[in-house]
Design a protein around this motif. Sequence first.
Motif, PDB file in Angstrom:
ATOM      1  N   TYR A  73       0.814  -1.208   0.000  1.00 34.78           N
ATOM      2  CA  TYR A  73       0.000   0.000   0.000  1.00 34.78           C
ATOM      3  C   TYR A  73       0.858   1.274   0.000  1.00 34.78           C
ATOM      4  CZ  TYR A  73      -3.998   3.013   1.062  1.00 34.78           C
ATOM      5  OH  TYR A  73      -4.976   3.981   1.005  1.00 34.78           O
ATOM      6  N   THR A  74       1.898   1.301   0.815  1.00 31.79           N
ATOM      7  CA  THR A  74       2.757   2.488   0.868  1.00 31.79           C
ATOM      8  C   THR A  74       3.471   2.699  -0.460  1.00 31.79           C
ATOM      9  OG1 THR A  74       3.084   2.228   3.255  1.00 31.79           O
ATOM     10  CG2 THR A  74       4.672   3.600   2.080  1.00 31.79           C
TER      11      THR A  74
ATOM     12  N   ARG B 107       0.982   4.188  -2.819  1.00 31.77           N
ATOM     13  CA  ARG B 107       0.741   5.614  -2.563  1.00 31.77           C
ATOM     14  C   ARG B 107       1.870   6.463  -3.153  1.00 31.77           C
ATOM     15  NH1 ARG B 107      -2.605   7.022   2.003  1.00 31.77           N
ATOM     16  NH2 ARG B 107      -1.680   9.111   1.822  1.00 31.77           N
ATOM     17  N   ASP B 108       3.112   6.011  -2.989  1.00 29.22           N
ATOM     18  CA  ASP B 108       4.243   6.744  -3.566  1.00 29.22           C
ATOM     19  C   ASP B 108       4.203   6.698  -5.094  1.00 29.22           C
ATOM     20  OD1 ASP B 108       5.157   7.421  -1.067  1.00 29.22           O
ATOM     21  OD2 ASP B 108       6.695   5.860  -0.973  1.00 29.22           O
TER      22      ASP B 108
ATOM     23  N   ASN C  77      -5.037   4.427   7.663  1.00 30.95           N
ATOM     24  CA  ASN C  77      -4.663   5.832   7.478  1.00 30.95           C
ATOM     25  C   ASN C  77      -5.046   6.713   8.659  1.00 30.95           C
ATOM     26  OD1 ASN C  77      -3.528   6.226   4.599  1.00 30.95           O
ATOM     27  ND2 ASN C  77      -5.297   4.907   4.259  1.00 30.95           N
TER      28      ASN C  77
END
Length: 369
Positions: A170-171, A174-175, A277
């Motif tokens: 997920y991270t 997002r990036d 989040n």
Amino acid sequence: MVQRRQMLMLMAATGVSACADRFHAPLMPQAGDVGILRPVFVATNRVPEPGGWFTTDRSERISYMQLGVSIPPTHQKGQIRNGFKNPDPQTDFAIATRTDMDGRQGFRAALSRAIRAAPADRREIALYIHGYNNSFFDGVFRTAQITHDFDVPAIPVHFSWPSATHPLGYTYDRDSVLFSRDALEELLRDLRAANPRRIILVAHSLGTMLLMETLRQIEIADPGWSRRALSGVVLISPDLDIDLFRVQARRFHELPQPFAIFVSKRDKALALSARINGAGARLGNLRDAEALGEFPVTILDVSDFSSRNSHFTLGTSPALISLLSNSATLDVAFQTDRAGRSGLLPGTVLTVRNATQLILSPDLLLTKL
């Protein structure tokens, strides 16, 4: 440990398998003679792999192509069967053709030719942007499926950004969304340069953040571009912080119209995303239209159509597809007259300042018989 457990729960909520090989698919010309062929233009900023397809890595160069996706004869609305390395054209989605293009100019030229060759009422572009945990083929097949199931009167284009394609990525995703803003802006300007009659943008899940961030940066540089260039925006199950959306939307000279947001209070993936989040809710499980009351948007609540693990109700519920397809073919999303739009689909209509919320129900199908 807690975050890992939450991510595994997110995987379960989205119904995605971490074991299947979603990165490879053979080119099967014979599939074009078996199923219905749906051509899809594709732009991707994923790194090419030696075998010819694309990895999860980020590239500063965009690759362009047109793929012919074969929809199998046994296809049922809302479903995508993927045979991965060994598809059966009778039952599985398959890649039948591939034509690579020489950079932006080649892409623009090919898209312009397709627009000119299309019937007058189909000289439009519908761009689909995938969400979190999607492989290259996940997004391509979804683009073909939506185009086919809804009989979208437009030339389909897919933007494939470099998702990690893993429930624990997920991270990274997002990036990758932030990394991909310039590439998507370049693509949007190329779509405009191809001179279609209309451009509709459709984004799902985390892809909605990419779309909103990209349109925001275009608006800062060229106020009013979105309203001039676009004929509609559709956000499906947006994995987007509500406060962030409001800040993004305020930078627009005017939001493109229509601007439709599909939400579901039963979307477990978004509920888990909100926990990860540290937020109370995401835009895609919005409960109160008042939160968006300042904006001219249409919020379509499809909670009653959502299955237990659905994070893409719009594209996976046969009942909802039937309802929307029989209602002036998604005019609720593509109609330009706001005053008449809410009447195109029966349902509970709530108006909060500038926002309109339409709550849909399976019971409405009975009124269509």
